[in-house]
Design a protein around this motif. Structure first.
Motif, PDB file in Angstrom:
ATOM      1  N   SER A   4       0.839  -1.191   0.000  1.00 42.31           N
ATOM      2  CA  SER A   4       0.000   0.000   0.000  1.00 42.31           C
ATOM      3  C   SER A   4       0.878   1.247   0.000  1.00 42.31           C
ATOM      4  O   SER A   4       1.942   1.268   0.624  1.00 42.31           O
ATOM      5  CB  SER A   4      -0.912   0.012   1.228  1.00 42.31           C
ATOM      6  OG  SER A   4      -1.796  -1.083   1.201  1.00 42.31           O
ATOM      7  N   SER A   6       0.739   5.707   0.185  1.00 42.87           N
ATOM      8  CA  SER A   6      -0.055   6.865   0.560  1.00 42.87           C
ATOM      9  C   SER A   6      -0.237   7.756  -0.665  1.00 42.87           C
ATOM     10  O   SER A   6       0.722   8.074  -1.368  1.00 42.87           O
ATOM     11  CB  SER A   6       0.639   7.642   1.683  1.00 42.87           C
ATOM     12  OG  SER A   6      -0.110   8.789   2.040  1.00 42.87           O
ATOM     13  N   VAL A   7      -1.487   8.128  -0.939  1.00 43.40           N
ATOM     14  CA  VAL A   7      -1.807   8.942  -2.111  1.00 43.40           C
ATOM     15  C   VAL A   7      -2.563  10.187  -1.656  1.00 43.40           C
ATOM     16  O   VAL A   7      -3.564  10.088  -0.946  1.00 43.40           O
ATOM     17  CB  VAL A   7      -2.672   8.145  -3.114  1.00 43.40           C
ATOM     18  CG1 VAL A   7      -3.069   9.023  -4.293  1.00 43.40           C
ATOM     19  CG2 VAL A   7      -1.941   6.903  -3.592  1.00 43.40           C
ATOM     20  N   CYS A   9      -4.711  13.460  -2.866  1.00 43.43           N
ATOM     21  CA  CYS A   9      -5.450  14.046  -3.983  1.00 43.43           C
ATOM     22  C   CYS A   9      -4.953  15.468  -4.220  1.00 43.43           C
ATOM     23  O   CYS A   9      -4.950  16.285  -3.275  1.00 43.43           O
ATOM     24  CB  CYS A   9      -6.949  14.049  -3.683  1.00 43.43           C
ATOM     25  SG  CYS A   9      -7.947  14.865  -4.957  1.00 43.43           S
ATOM     26  N   HIS A  16      -5.124   9.121   0.948  1.00 43.41           N
ATOM     27  CA  HIS A  16      -5.707   7.794   0.755  1.00 43.41           C
ATOM     28  C   HIS A  16      -4.606   6.747   0.862  1.00 43.41           C
ATOM     29  O   HIS A  16      -3.445   7.028   0.574  1.00 43.41           O
ATOM     30  CB  HIS A  16      -6.359   7.678  -0.626  1.00 43.41           C
ATOM     31  CG  HIS A  16      -7.415   8.702  -0.900  1.00 43.41           C
ATOM     32  ND1 HIS A  16      -8.735   8.530  -0.554  1.00 43.41           N
ATOM     33  CD2 HIS A  16      -7.336   9.932  -1.501  1.00 43.41           C
ATOM     34  CE1 HIS A  16      -9.430   9.603  -0.931  1.00 43.41           C
ATOM     35  NE2 HIS A  16      -8.603  10.453  -1.504  1.00 43.41           N
ATOM     36  N   TYR A  18      -3.589   3.243  -0.812  1.00 45.35           N
ATOM     37  CA  TYR A  18      -3.967   2.521  -2.030  1.00 45.35           C
ATOM     38  C   TYR A  18      -3.023   1.356  -2.283  1.00 45.35           C
ATOM     39  O   TYR A  18      -1.804   1.459  -2.108  1.00 45.35           O
ATOM     40  CB  TYR A  18      -3.923   3.464  -3.234  1.00 45.35           C
ATOM     41  CG  TYR A  18      -4.216   2.780  -4.557  1.00 45.35           C
ATOM     42  CD1 TYR A  18      -5.523   2.528  -4.962  1.00 45.35           C
ATOM     43  CD2 TYR A  18      -3.173   2.364  -5.383  1.00 45.35           C
ATOM     44  CE1 TYR A  18      -5.793   1.895  -6.162  1.00 45.35           C
ATOM     45  CE2 TYR A  18      -3.435   1.732  -6.585  1.00 45.35           C
ATOM     46  CZ  TYR A  18      -4.738   1.490  -6.974  1.00 45.35           C
ATOM     47  OH  TYR A  18      -4.988   0.856  -8.156  1.00 45.35           O
ATOM     48  N   PRO A  70      -3.254   1.690 -12.701  1.00 50.05           N
ATOM     49  CA  PRO A  70      -3.832   1.905 -11.373  1.00 50.05           C
ATOM     50  C   PRO A  70      -4.498   3.277 -11.259  1.00 50.05           C
ATOM     51  O   PRO A  70      -3.889   4.300 -11.578  1.00 50.05           O
ATOM     52  CB  PRO A  70      -2.612   1.803 -10.446  1.00 50.05           C
ATOM     53  CG  PRO A  70      -1.627   0.966 -11.197  1.00 50.05           C
ATOM     54  CD  PRO A  70      -1.823   1.337 -12.633  1.00 50.05           C
ATOM     55  N   GLU A  71      -5.738   3.266 -10.809  1.00 52.53           N
ATOM     56  CA  GLU A  71      -6.479   4.510 -10.610  1.00 52.53           C
ATOM     57  C   GLU A  71      -7.288   4.413  -9.328  1.00 52.53           C
ATOM     58  O   GLU A  71      -7.651   3.323  -8.887  1.00 52.53           O
ATOM     59  CB  GLU A  71      -7.403   4.796 -11.800  1.00 52.53           C
ATOM     60  CG  GLU A  71      -6.677   5.143 -13.080  1.00 52.53           C
ATOM     61  CD  GLU A  71      -7.621   5.512 -14.214  1.00 52.53           C
ATOM     62  OE1 GLU A  71      -8.848   5.356 -14.032  1.00 52.53           O
ATOM     63  OE2 GLU A  71      -7.141   5.937 -15.275  1.00 52.53           O
ATOM     64  N   LEU A  72      -7.566   5.573  -8.739  1.00 54.27           N
ATOM     65  CA  LEU A  72      -8.296   5.648  -7.481  1.00 54.27           C
ATOM     66  C   LEU A  72      -9.295   6.781  -7.567  1.00 54.27           C
ATOM     67  O   LEU A  72      -8.966   7.883  -8.022  1.00 54.27           O
ATOM     68  CB  LEU A  72      -7.310   5.891  -6.322  1.00 54.27           C
ATOM     69  CG  LEU A  72      -7.902   6.240  -4.959  1.00 54.27           C
ATOM     70  CD1 LEU A  72      -8.668   5.049  -4.390  1.00 54.27           C
ATOM     71  CD2 LEU A  72      -6.796   6.673  -4.007  1.00 54.27           C
ATOM     72  N   CYS A  74     -11.302   9.533  -5.723  1.00 51.76           N
ATOM     73  CA  CYS A  74     -11.348  10.290  -4.474  1.00 51.76           C
ATOM     74  C   CYS A  74     -12.796  10.650  -4.160  1.00 51.76           C
ATOM     75  O   CYS A  74     -13.636  10.765  -5.055  1.00 51.76           O
ATOM     76  CB  CYS A  74     -10.489  11.547  -4.601  1.00 51.76           C
ATOM     77  SG  CYS A  74     -10.444  12.566  -3.089  1.00 51.76           S
ATOM     78  N   ILE A  82      -2.426   6.630 -10.575  1.00 53.16           N
ATOM     79  CA  ILE A  82      -1.298   6.361  -9.688  1.00 53.16           C
ATOM     80  C   ILE A  82      -0.065   6.021 -10.518  1.00 53.16           C
ATOM     81  O   ILE A  82      -0.132   5.149 -11.392  1.00 53.16           O
ATOM     82  CB  ILE A  82      -1.618   5.201  -8.724  1.00 53.16           C
ATOM     83  CG1 ILE A  82      -3.017   5.367  -8.113  1.00 53.16           C
ATOM     84  CG2 ILE A  82      -0.557   5.110  -7.635  1.00 53.16           C
ATOM     85  CD1 ILE A  82      -3.220   6.640  -7.355  1.00 53.16           C
TER      86      ILE A  82
END
Length: 239
Positions: A4, A6-7, A9, A16, A18, A70-72, A74, A82
């Motif tokens: 994991s 840390s992301v 925004c 986040h 991830y 990879p995408e997240l 928010c 990512i």
């Protein structure tokens, strides 16, 4: 599984945690894009097919394939892309003997967006044995067109059942390119479309929200059954 990271925004500054989801390689090992722990995510304003995939090499068998970038999402509504470091998943370990691996069951991905539907169709085609899945050169009247060597596929992520015209247009386009064809629909098919597909031999699949393509006619049953029973690579053959 990837570690994991840390992301943050860049729009709302929320933090986040991830981890990239794993995808099954042909050898049975889980493959996941290695994340760049020091890279900054970028906000995605417009989805571009070529930018939505990343080449990742399986550490177990050395195969390189295209997997979803990879995408997240928010909570502020921003889609974050990512950054990926390198192209080899560092922690992939095979579940089976890679010298004679049986074909694993298709691993579904939950469908929440139209892009998810296209991703599931592309992954399913790869599971069927087709290689080098790409965006089709000719855009279909509705939905998204995918292509591989000897194959055209149409993915319809709308809430409208695919029509007879949709099926016929796909079949005619495939005929002009001397290719096979297959249709994926999120909302199913009209009675006329199913009858015409049966007559033309076009495999029809419904994409349920769990991310598992379900065959709805005999050509689709045969296509899925043939893939589950063998491990041939369709991308190496011509139509």
């Amino acid at each position: 599984m990837s570690e994991s990271v840390s992301v943050r925004c860049p729009v709302c500054r929320r933090e986040h945690l991830y981890a990239a989801p794993p995808y099954p390689c042909e050898c049975g090992a889980p493959v996941c894009p290695p994340l760049d722990r020091h890279g900054a995510p970028t906000a995605v304003a417009h989805q571009v097919w070529e930018e939505a995939w990343v080449a990742v090499e399986c550490a177990a068998c050395g195969r390189k394939a295209e997997w979803p970038q990879p995408e997240l999402g928010c909570v502020c509504g921003t889609v974050l892309r990512i950054p990926v470091a390198g192209d080899t998943c560092p922690e992939a370990e095979p579940d089976v003997d890679a010298s004679a691996p049986p074909r694993r069951a298709f691993q579904p991905i939950t469908i929440r967006t139209a892009r998810d539907a296209v991703t599931v169709a592309a992954l399913y085609l790869r599971w069927l044995g087709y290689q080098d899945i790409r965006r089709a050169d000719q855009r279909p009247p509705s939905g998204i067109g995918l292509a591989a060597r000897g194959l055209l596929a149409q993915v319809d992520p709308t809430v409208r059942p695919a029509s007879l015209r949709d099926v016929e247009c796909l079949w005619l386009t495939a005929m002009t390119e001397s290719a096979h064809c297959v249709y994926f629909s999120l909302a199913g098919y009209t009675t006329e479309a199913r009858a015409r597909a049966d007559a033309l031999g076009v495999p029809l699949f419904v994409l349920d929200l769990t991310g598992t393509p379900q065959p709805v006619n005999s050509p689709a049953d045969e296509l899925g059954g043939e893939a589950a029973g063998g491990s041939g690579r369709r991308g190496d053959s011509t139509a």
